[in-house]
Design an enzyme around this catalytic site. Structure first.
Site, mmCIF file in Angstrom:
data_model
loop_
_atom_site.group_PDB
_atom_site.id
_atom_site.type_symbol
_atom_site.label_atom_id
_atom_site.label_comp_id
_atom_site.label_asym_id
_atom_site.label_seq_id
_atom_site.Cartn_x
_atom_site.Cartn_y
_atom_site.Cartn_z
ATOM 1 N N SER A 151 -11.634 1.455 -18.689
ATOM 2 C CA SER A 151 -10.818 0.316 -18.271
ATOM 3 C C SER A 151 -10.504 -0.601 -19.444
ATOM 4 O O SER A 151 -11.301 -0.745 -20.370
ATOM 5 C CB SER A 151 -11.534 -0.465 -17.169
ATOM 6 O OG SER A 151 -12.817 -0.847 -17.586
ATOM 7 N N GLU A 196 -6.793 2.027 -16.686
ATOM 8 C CA GLU A 196 -7.141 1.820 -15.271
ATOM 9 C C GLU A 196 -6.590 0.548 -14.620
ATOM 10 O O GLU A 196 -7.233 0.002 -13.732
ATOM 11 C CB GLU A 196 -8.677 1.849 -15.088
ATOM 12 C CG GLU A 196 -9.340 3.098 -15.642
ATOM 13 C CD GLU A 196 -10.878 3.088 -15.461
ATOM 14 O OE1 GLU A 196 -11.366 2.376 -14.569
ATOM 15 O OE2 GLU A 196 -11.560 3.809 -16.199
ATOM 16 N N TRP A 253 -22.206 4.694 -3.648
ATOM 17 C CA TRP A 253 -21.671 3.348 -3.444
ATOM 18 C C TRP A 253 -20.882 3.224 -2.142
ATOM 19 O O TRP A 253 -20.086 2.308 -1.974
ATOM 20 C CB TRP A 253 -20.835 2.925 -4.662
ATOM 21 C CG TRP A 253 -21.712 2.582 -5.836
ATOM 22 C CD1 TRP A 253 -23.076 2.391 -5.812
ATOM 23 C CD2 TRP A 253 -21.320 2.386 -7.208
ATOM 24 N NE1 TRP A 253 -23.537 2.099 -7.065
ATOM 25 C CE2 TRP A 253 -22.496 2.083 -7.951
ATOM 26 C CE3 TRP A 253 -20.105 2.423 -7.875
ATOM 27 C CZ2 TRP A 253 -22.474 1.829 -9.326
ATOM 28 C CZ3 TRP A 253 -20.082 2.170 -9.251
ATOM 29 C CH2 TRP A 253 -21.255 1.869 -9.960
ATOM 30 N N ASP A 256 -16.850 9.826 -14.331
ATOM 31 C CA ASP A 256 -17.916 8.826 -14.431
ATOM 32 C C ASP A 256 -18.997 9.037 -13.381
ATOM 33 O O ASP A 256 -18.694 9.197 -12.196
ATOM 34 C CB ASP A 256 -17.327 7.425 -14.211
ATOM 35 C CG ASP A 256 -16.429 6.988 -15.357
ATOM 36 O OD1 ASP A 256 -16.713 7.380 -16.504
ATOM 37 O OD2 ASP A 256 -15.459 6.260 -15.092
ATOM 38 N N GLU A 294 -29.081 5.672 -9.680
ATOM 39 C CA GLU A 294 -29.341 4.815 -8.523
ATOM 40 C C GLU A 294 -29.730 5.590 -7.283
ATOM 41 O O GLU A 294 -30.383 5.062 -6.406
ATOM 42 C CB GLU A 294 -28.077 4.040 -8.174
ATOM 43 C CG GLU A 294 -27.758 2.961 -9.143
ATOM 44 C CD GLU A 294 -26.639 2.089 -8.611
ATOM 45 O OE1 GLU A 294 -25.961 1.528 -9.443
ATOM 46 O OE2 GLU A 294 -26.455 1.997 -7.377
ATOM 47 N N HIS A 302 -19.655 9.441 -18.108
ATOM 48 C CA HIS A 302 -20.171 8.155 -18.575
ATOM 49 C C HIS A 302 -21.225 7.668 -17.586
ATOM 50 O O HIS A 302 -21.062 7.802 -16.379
ATOM 51 C CB HIS A 302 -19.037 7.135 -18.679
ATOM 52 C CG HIS A 302 -19.525 5.727 -18.811
ATOM 53 N ND1 HIS A 302 -20.134 5.256 -19.954
ATOM 54 C CD2 HIS A 302 -19.538 4.698 -17.926
ATOM 55 C CE1 HIS A 302 -20.478 4.002 -19.764
ATOM 56 N NE2 HIS A 302 -20.136 3.644 -18.552
ATOM 57 N N CYS A 306 -23.818 4.227 -16.956
ATOM 58 C CA CYS A 306 -24.153 2.930 -17.512
ATOM 59 C C CYS A 306 -25.378 2.351 -16.867
ATOM 60 O O CYS A 306 -25.333 1.370 -16.191
ATOM 61 C CB CYS A 306 -22.991 1.964 -17.438
ATOM 62 S SG CYS A 306 -22.259 1.806 -15.847
ATOM 63 N N GLU A 308 -24.909 3.750 -22.038
ATOM 64 C CA GLU A 308 -25.188 2.378 -22.425
ATOM 65 C C GLU A 308 -26.503 2.344 -23.208
ATOM 66 O O GLU A 308 -27.537 2.726 -22.693
ATOM 67 C CB GLU A 308 -25.316 1.539 -21.155
ATOM 68 C CG GLU A 308 -25.686 0.113 -21.396
ATOM 69 C CD GLU A 308 -25.964 -0.609 -20.090
ATOM 70 O OE1 GLU A 308 -25.120 -0.560 -19.183
ATOM 71 O OE2 GLU A 308 -27.033 -1.205 -19.987
ATOM 72 N N HIS A 329 -20.815 -6.610 -21.964
ATOM 73 C CA HIS A 329 -21.094 -7.710 -21.036
ATOM 74 C C HIS A 329 -21.056 -9.060 -21.740
ATOM 75 O O HIS A 329 -21.084 -10.101 -21.102
ATOM 76 C CB HIS A 329 -22.453 -7.507 -20.376
ATOM 77 C CG HIS A 329 -22.525 -6.205 -19.627
ATOM 78 N ND1 HIS A 329 -22.983 -5.050 -20.220
ATOM 79 C CD2 HIS A 329 -22.160 -5.875 -18.374
ATOM 80 C CE1 HIS A 329 -22.909 -4.066 -19.338
ATOM 81 N NE2 HIS A 329 -22.401 -4.529 -18.209
HETATM 82 N N1 GLN Z 1 -14.338 4.200 -16.322
HETATM 83 C C1 GLN Z 1 -14.941 3.040 -15.776
HETATM 84 C C2 GLN Z 1 -14.471 1.803 -16.532
HETATM 85 O O1 GLN Z 1 -14.296 1.876 -17.691
HETATM 86 C C3 GLN Z 1 -16.439 3.105 -15.820
HETATM 87 C C4 GLN Z 1 -17.080 1.905 -15.180
HETATM 88 C C5 GLN Z 1 -18.576 1.970 -15.081
HETATM 89 O O2 GLN Z 1 -19.217 2.746 -15.742
HETATM 90 N N2 GLN Z 1 -19.166 1.160 -14.255
HETATM 91 O O3 GLN Z 1 -14.319 0.742 -15.986
HETATM 92 ZN ZN ZN Z 2 -20.454 1.885 -17.512
#
Ligand code: GLN
Ligand code: ZN
Length: 762
Positions: A438, A489, A566, A604, A610, A646, A648, A670, A699
């Site tokens: 994004s 995105e 989610w 992703d 989780e 990805h 995180c 991350e 962040h």
């Molecule tokens: N592709 C998503 C973004 O960049 C990944 C978001 C995430 O890992 N929470 O926003």
């Molecule tokens: Zn992430």
């Protein structure tokens, strides 16, 4: 007479009125007094809803301005030194500074850590314990709220997080001690609290000990026995509550502690019911949590009654009924949903409706089923209807699910072979640079999306605006000289909702908010039926982005496990089946992207970790089907197509083998916040594929320095060969401003160039 009770009610308020008040208070546009007034009126409203629903014991103390674990810390005087607390009642702004680092008054202070509450999407504020931690009663909130409810005339049941679970959930901030050592100091404060509640005329108190469903081990079990012996003396009757899972090796303990009742989450621990009945002393109340507090489906009342009827014979008035856990994890009231498909709506129950079900079950037991024949029949008809509904069952999807074979879950060749084929056309430099997906989601984007949804602007206008954003992102990446591009995105409101809206089998609410942390709420999609993809979801956007540049643009999808974890998930088939259905739908999308020439595709899986079960012995089973789902989604492509993923979350050390088994060509993770400490796992685990360890923390608005990034990458290259390293931020950039993104990425690309140059000198 069989009693009913509730373990906790959502606090945020329908229409999220608590959220609104909190944010106004933080901004300075509402006084503390008015905030407290709003809170008091919400409590009053929520008690009334529960009372009206016919609940015998109304929970008090479950309400919180931020988080109930933080409230417990306040009550016990567990305030880290940096907040400058001098004793006495802890103030409102100290409370908010602990939760979020700042408040209208007082100095900004680094906030306490936040982490997930068991396997929910609710986050609690982690208690911090020092070596010389002492405890003292430092908040009267619970007692005040008890008086508040009593003065209205309710039969109240105060709710408290139990001492052992409280300790378990906290963290030692100093070296050289074990938090369990603190128990001795904690017991007197709990005794004092229980004594006070008794003096207030409270008959029953609910002590939550969800730690009893975890792998706590013998030492903690002994501590439970020791502690509860001392609590039982001067106290209202104690209802020990467990939820979110089976008791297993803690079952005997939970049943025999010197309390007056036990609550069992029968939705998740139904298999243990018989055993609990056998072990439970004849004096104990047994509270049956039979209405699912974690999901939004209407209860099959016949099925539950079939369990409860014989229990009634056996236990008589010692039988209580309740939701399985606090209703914090479901939205408040289904009646607000005016736009939901009527048939789907009839299958659902939110907090208010769930309490209605508890009460109906009670009436059926106390007065006989004839007394409630009409509502029972109504509920039965709906349940039967749901089972047969064409909205749910799609034979084509079922067939595909049954025909998944091993070849569909594997790439054709090994990573080595694939990466050579990929590099042959990609010709990437050493340390390729990319981003996570994004780009800034500006107020403008949100505004035009809102208008589009309200049909105030035409689809064309909206699409043109999104294309403008894509162009902006591509141009910036071009200027900065990144190696692999993303489209940014802009068209996605949320990484799960976006796909849910385009897939069949998903429904969305208008007001189905659930608290995630503090004032933040989420509105999880509802997966009600077989999942399929009516048409391509992302190809047009990515193709447009690709048309603007010679550089490769990554296709960008949310993975099956993340979409599953989610969402509210259907309860009539295993989660693993639902996940595989989502995977099949995504597989079609991945293949379509490849077909239109997109040959780097990122899927992703932010929420893979989780979904880990709460007991370690259950992990492997979950990881097996979760990893398989990911592989189903991505394995339909040619070897020369590069699959990225990805994740995180921090701490993937204990699931690294599963992450490697996903077999993504490149994984971005991350790591920046721990200065790459997370990469330590690669000392002992030889991770086979390519990795992009996030080199700066998205962040924070701070711009990273070249030195910082270089140092991190040097650390990384001690663990992973440089040929397999990528350079990227540690997550998506949607929460940042364009200016910040531009500055940070400039530094990132410069750092990559410098590293490459250094490498050449060597
Ligand atoms: N592709 C998503 C973004 O960049 C990944 C978001 C995430 O890992 N929470 O926003
Ligand atoms: Zn992430």
């Amino acid at each position: 007479m069989i009693q009913t009770h509730n373990l906790g009610f959502p606090r945020i308020g329908d229409q999220r009125s608590l959220k609104i008040a909190l944010e106004q208070y933080w901004k300075g546009s509402m006084s503390a007094q008015n905030l407290q007034r709003t809170a008091a009126s919400l409590r009053k409203r929520h008690w009334k809803i529960q009372d009206r629903a016919g609940i015998s014991y109304i929970p008090v103390g479950d309400f919180s301005l931020d988080d109930h674990v933080l409230d417990t810390s306040l009550m016990l005087g567990v305030i880290p030194e940096r907040f400058g607390w001098q004793g006495g009642e802890v103030g409102l702004d100290t409370y908010f500074r602990m939760a979020r680092g700042r408040a209208p008054t007082g100095l900004d202070t680094s906030a306490c850590e936040m982490t997930k509450w068991f396997d929910t999407n609710y986050h609690y504020i982690v208690p911090e314990f020092s070596k010389d931690q002492s405890f003292e009663l430092a908040s009267n909130k619970l007692f005040d709220e008890v008086s508040e409810a009593q003065s209205i005339g309710y039969q109240v049941k105060p709710v408290l997080l139990g001492p052992l679970s409280y300790l378990w959930l906290g963290k030692e901030k100093d070296e050289g001690f074990d938090k369990l050592d603190l128990l001795e100091g904690l017991i007197p404060v709990y005794q004092e609290i229980l004594g006070k509640l008794q003096a207030q005329g409270v008959a029953w108190v609910q002590l939550d000990e969800p730690a009893l469903i975890l792998d706590i081990g013998a030492q903690w079990r002994d501590a439970f026995t020791h502690c509860y012996k001392q609590l039982a003396t001067q106290s209202p009757k104690i209802l020990l509550t467990t939820y979110f899972g089976e008791l297993r090796d803690n079952l005997e303990l939970a049943c025999t502690l010197p309390v007056h009742g036990l609550h069992l989450d029968v939705v998740r621990a139904g298999s243990e019911l018989q055993k609990v009945i056998n072990v439970l002393p004849e004096t104990h109340v047994l509270s049956i949590g039979c209405v699912d507090g974690r999901n939004i489906w209407r209860t099959d009342l016949d099925q539950v009654l079939a369990v409860l009827q014989p229990l009634k014979e056996k236990l008589g008035h010692r039988l209580w009924i309740a939701p399985s856990c606090s209703l914090l994890h479901v939205p408040i009231d289904l009646e607000w949903e005016t736009e939901l498909d009527g048939e789907i709506k009839s299958w659902l129950a939110f907090a208010k409706q769930k309490l209605g079900e508890v009460s109906l079950l009670q009436q059926a037991l106390n007065q006989g089923v004839e007394a409630v024949a009409t509502p029972l029949k109504w509920s039965r008809d709906i349940c039967n209807h749901r089972k047969r509904s064409e909205k749910i069952h799609n034979t084509r999807v079922q067939e595909r699910l049954n025909n998944i074979h091993d070849a569909m879950t594997q790439r054709h060749t090994s990573f080595e072979t694939r990466s050579a084929l990929q590099q042959a056309w990609l010709k990437l430099p050493l340390y390729p640079t990319t981003t996570i997906g994004s780009f800034p989601q500006t107020a403008n984007i949100r505004a035009i999306r809102r208008k589009f949804k309200k049909e105030e602007v035409q689809e064309n206008t909206y699409h043109d605006a999104m294309k403008g954003e894509i162009k902006k992102a591509i141009n910036l990446q071009e200027e900065l000289g990144l190696d692999v591009f993303v489209h940014g995105e802009p068209e996605r409101n949320d990484m799960v909702e976006y796909f849910g809206e385009l897939l069949d089998g998903f429904a969305f609410t208008q007001h189905g908010w659930v608290q995630s942390y503090g004032s933040r709420c989420v509105k999880p999609p509802i997966i009600y039926g077989d999942v399929s993809r009516p048409e391509p979801m992302t190809t047009a956007w990515i193709m447009y982005a690709q048309s603007l540049t010679q550089k490769p643009v990554k296709g960008m999808l949310t993975g099956p496990v993340t979409i599953l974890n989610w969402s509210f998930v259907r309860d009539d088939q295993p989660r693993s089946d639902t996940c595989a259905q989502i995977a099949l739908a995504l597989r079609d999308e991945v293949n379509d992207l490849e077909k239109v020439g997109i040959r780097i595709i990122q899927v992703d899986e932010a929420a893979l970790r989780e979904g880990l079960p709460l007991r370690k012995e259950d992990w492997q089973h979950y990881l097996d089907w979760a990893v398989r789902a990911f592989r189903i989604a991505v394995s339909g492509v040619q070897d020369s197509t590069q699959i990225h993923t990805h994740m995180c979350y921090s701490n993937f050390n204990d699931i690294i083998a599963a992450i490697a088994a996903m077999d993504a060509d490149v994984i971005t993770i991350e790591t920046s916040r721990s200065d790459m400490a997370l990469l330590d796992v690669f000392k002992s685990f030889d991770y086979p594929n390519a990795i992009g360890p996030g080199v700066y923390d998205i962040h924070s608005p701070n711009v990273p320095s070249i030195e910082h990034i270089s140092t991190l990458m040097q650390l990384a290259s001690q663990r992973i060969p440089a040929q397999r390293l990528w350079i990227n931020p540690d997550c998506g950039l949607k929460t940042r401003a364009w200016k910040e993104v531009e500055k940070a990425l400039t530094v990132m690309v410069d750092a990559a160039r410098k590293l490459r140059a250094d490498q050449e000198v060597l």
